[in-house]
Design a protein around this motif. Structure first.
Motif, mmCIF file in Angstrom:
data_model
loop_
_atom_site.group_PDB
_atom_site.id
_atom_site.type_symbol
_atom_site.label_atom_id
_atom_site.label_comp_id
_atom_site.label_asym_id
_atom_site.label_seq_id
_atom_site.Cartn_x
_atom_site.Cartn_y
_atom_site.Cartn_z
ATOM 1 N N ARG A 254 0.816 -1.208 0.000
ATOM 2 C CA ARG A 254 0.000 0.000 0.000
ATOM 3 C C ARG A 254 0.849 1.257 0.000
ATOM 4 O O ARG A 254 0.380 2.325 -0.355
ATOM 5 N N PHE A 255 2.084 1.159 0.427
ATOM 6 C CA PHE A 255 2.943 2.328 0.514
ATOM 7 C C PHE A 255 4.163 2.108 -0.373
ATOM 8 O O PHE A 255 4.677 1.000 -0.470
ATOM 9 N N PRO A 256 4.639 3.155 -1.016
ATOM 10 C CA PRO A 256 5.830 2.988 -1.859
ATOM 11 C C PRO A 256 7.058 2.679 -1.004
ATOM 12 O O PRO A 256 7.153 3.090 0.157
ATOM 13 N N LYS A 257 7.976 1.970 -1.605
ATOM 14 C CA LYS A 257 9.220 1.659 -0.890
ATOM 15 C C LYS A 257 10.035 2.938 -0.739
ATOM 16 O O LYS A 257 10.003 3.816 -1.605
ATOM 17 N N PRO A 258 10.789 3.052 0.365
ATOM 18 C CA PRO A 258 11.591 4.263 0.555
ATOM 19 C C PRO A 258 12.718 4.339 -0.483
ATOM 20 O O PRO A 258 13.213 3.325 -0.961
ATOM 21 N N ASP A 259 13.094 5.551 -0.821
ATOM 22 C CA ASP A 259 14.138 5.761 -1.814
ATOM 23 C C ASP A 259 15.471 5.926 -1.090
ATOM 24 O O ASP A 259 15.762 6.967 -0.503
ATOM 25 N N PHE A 260 16.293 4.886 -1.125
ATOM 26 C CA PHE A 260 17.607 4.924 -0.491
ATOM 27 C C PHE A 260 18.634 5.403 -1.508
ATOM 28 O O PHE A 260 18.609 5.018 -2.666
ATOM 29 N N GLU A 261 19.555 6.218 -1.062
ATOM 30 C CA GLU A 261 20.617 6.696 -1.942
ATOM 31 C C GLU A 261 21.905 5.925 -1.739
ATOM 32 O O GLU A 261 22.910 6.222 -2.367
ATOM 33 N N SER A 262 21.894 4.929 -0.872
ATOM 34 C CA SER A 262 23.123 4.198 -0.564
ATOM 35 C C SER A 262 23.365 3.028 -1.509
ATOM 36 O O SER A 262 24.350 2.319 -1.367
ATOM 37 N N GLY A 263 22.492 2.804 -2.487
ATOM 38 C CA GLY A 263 22.690 1.694 -3.416
ATOM 39 C C GLY A 263 22.163 0.371 -2.882
ATOM 40 O O GLY A 263 22.564 -0.695 -3.341
ATOM 41 N N GLN B 299 20.109 -2.835 -2.439
ATOM 42 C CA GLN B 299 19.373 -3.697 -3.362
ATOM 43 C C GLN B 299 18.325 -4.476 -2.570
ATOM 44 O O GLN B 299 18.647 -5.120 -1.570
ATOM 45 N N TYR B 300 17.075 -4.399 -3.006
ATOM 46 C CA TYR B 300 16.007 -5.147 -2.352
ATOM 47 C C TYR B 300 16.140 -6.620 -2.694
ATOM 48 O O TYR B 300 16.386 -6.980 -3.852
ATOM 49 N N PRO B 301 15.970 -7.505 -1.707
ATOM 50 C CA PRO B 301 16.014 -8.947 -2.008
ATOM 51 C C PRO B 301 14.768 -9.360 -2.786
ATOM 52 O O PRO B 301 13.712 -8.732 -2.685
ATOM 53 N N ASP B 302 14.904 -10.419 -3.576
ATOM 54 C CA ASP B 302 13.759 -10.948 -4.310
ATOM 55 C C ASP B 302 12.772 -11.572 -3.333
ATOM 56 O O ASP B 302 13.165 -12.258 -2.376
ATOM 57 N N LEU B 303 11.500 -11.325 -3.572
ATOM 58 C CA LEU B 303 10.456 -11.893 -2.719
ATOM 59 C C LEU B 303 10.164 -13.313 -3.176
ATOM 60 O O LEU B 303 10.037 -13.586 -4.372
ATOM 61 N N THR B 304 10.089 -14.213 -2.237
ATOM 62 C CA THR B 304 9.766 -15.600 -2.560
ATOM 63 C C THR B 304 8.477 -15.981 -1.864
ATOM 64 O O THR B 304 8.211 -15.564 -0.736
ATOM 65 N N TYR B 305 7.666 -16.753 -2.559
ATOM 66 C CA TYR B 305 6.381 -17.191 -2.024
ATOM 67 C C TYR B 305 6.323 -18.709 -2.078
ATOM 68 O O TYR B 305 6.781 -19.315 -3.052
ATOM 69 N N PRO B 306 5.740 -19.336 -1.081
ATOM 70 C CA PRO B 306 5.595 -20.797 -1.143
ATOM 71 C C PRO B 306 4.588 -21.187 -2.220
ATOM 72 O O PRO B 306 3.615 -20.476 -2.464
ATOM 73 N N VAL B 307 4.827 -22.309 -2.849
ATOM 74 C CA VAL B 307 3.924 -22.801 -3.884
ATOM 75 C C VAL B 307 2.703 -23.412 -3.196
ATOM 76 O O VAL B 307 2.837 -24.248 -2.307
ATOM 77 N N PRO B 308 1.491 -22.981 -3.563
ATOM 78 C CA PRO B 308 0.294 -23.527 -2.910
ATOM 79 C C PRO B 308 0.058 -24.980 -3.308
ATOM 80 O O PRO B 308 0.444 -25.410 -4.393
ATOM 81 N N ASP B 309 -0.572 -25.703 -2.420
ATOM 82 C CA ASP B 309 -0.890 -27.106 -2.672
ATOM 83 C C ASP B 309 -2.171 -27.169 -3.506
ATOM 84 O O ASP B 309 -3.268 -26.981 -2.998
ATOM 85 N N GLU B 310 -2.010 -27.433 -4.798
ATOM 86 C CA GLU B 310 -3.157 -27.411 -5.704
ATOM 87 C C GLU B 310 -4.052 -28.638 -5.547
ATOM 88 O O GLU B 310 -5.226 -28.584 -5.905
#
Length: 64
Positions: free
Chosen positions: A23-32, A34-45
Motif C-alpha cells: 500500500r505504501f511505496p518503498k523508501p528511496d535509499f541513496e546508498s545503493g 538492493q532489495y532482495p527478491d520476494l519468494t512465495y511458497p507454492v500452494p498445494d493445488e
C-alpha cells in the motif's frame, strides 16, 4: 434449511485465502541498497482441486 447450510459453507470456504498488497511505496535509499527478491511458497493445488470437486458434487446434488 438447505439454503442456510449453503450460506454457511460458502461463508466458511470462500475467504480462506487473503493476499497482502503493497500500500505504501518503498523508501528511496541513496546508498545503493538492493532489495532482495520476494519468494512465495507454492500452494498445494491438490487440496483446492479436491475442495472444488467436493463443492461441485454437493451443489449439483442440492440443485438436482
Amino acid at each position: 434449511m438447505m439454503k442456510k447450510l449453503l450460506y454457511i459453507c460458502m461463508t466458511l470456504l470462500l475467504p480462506l485465502k487473503v493476499s497482502a498488497q503493497n500500500r505504501f511505496p518503498k523508501p528511496d535509499f541513496e546508498s545503493g541498497y538492493q532489495y532482495p527478491d520476494l519468494t512465495y511458497p507454492v500452494p498445494d493445488e491438490t487440496l483446492w482441486t479436491a475442495i472444488d470437486i467436493f463443492l461441485l458434487v454437493v451443489l449439483m446434488g442440492i440443485v438436482a
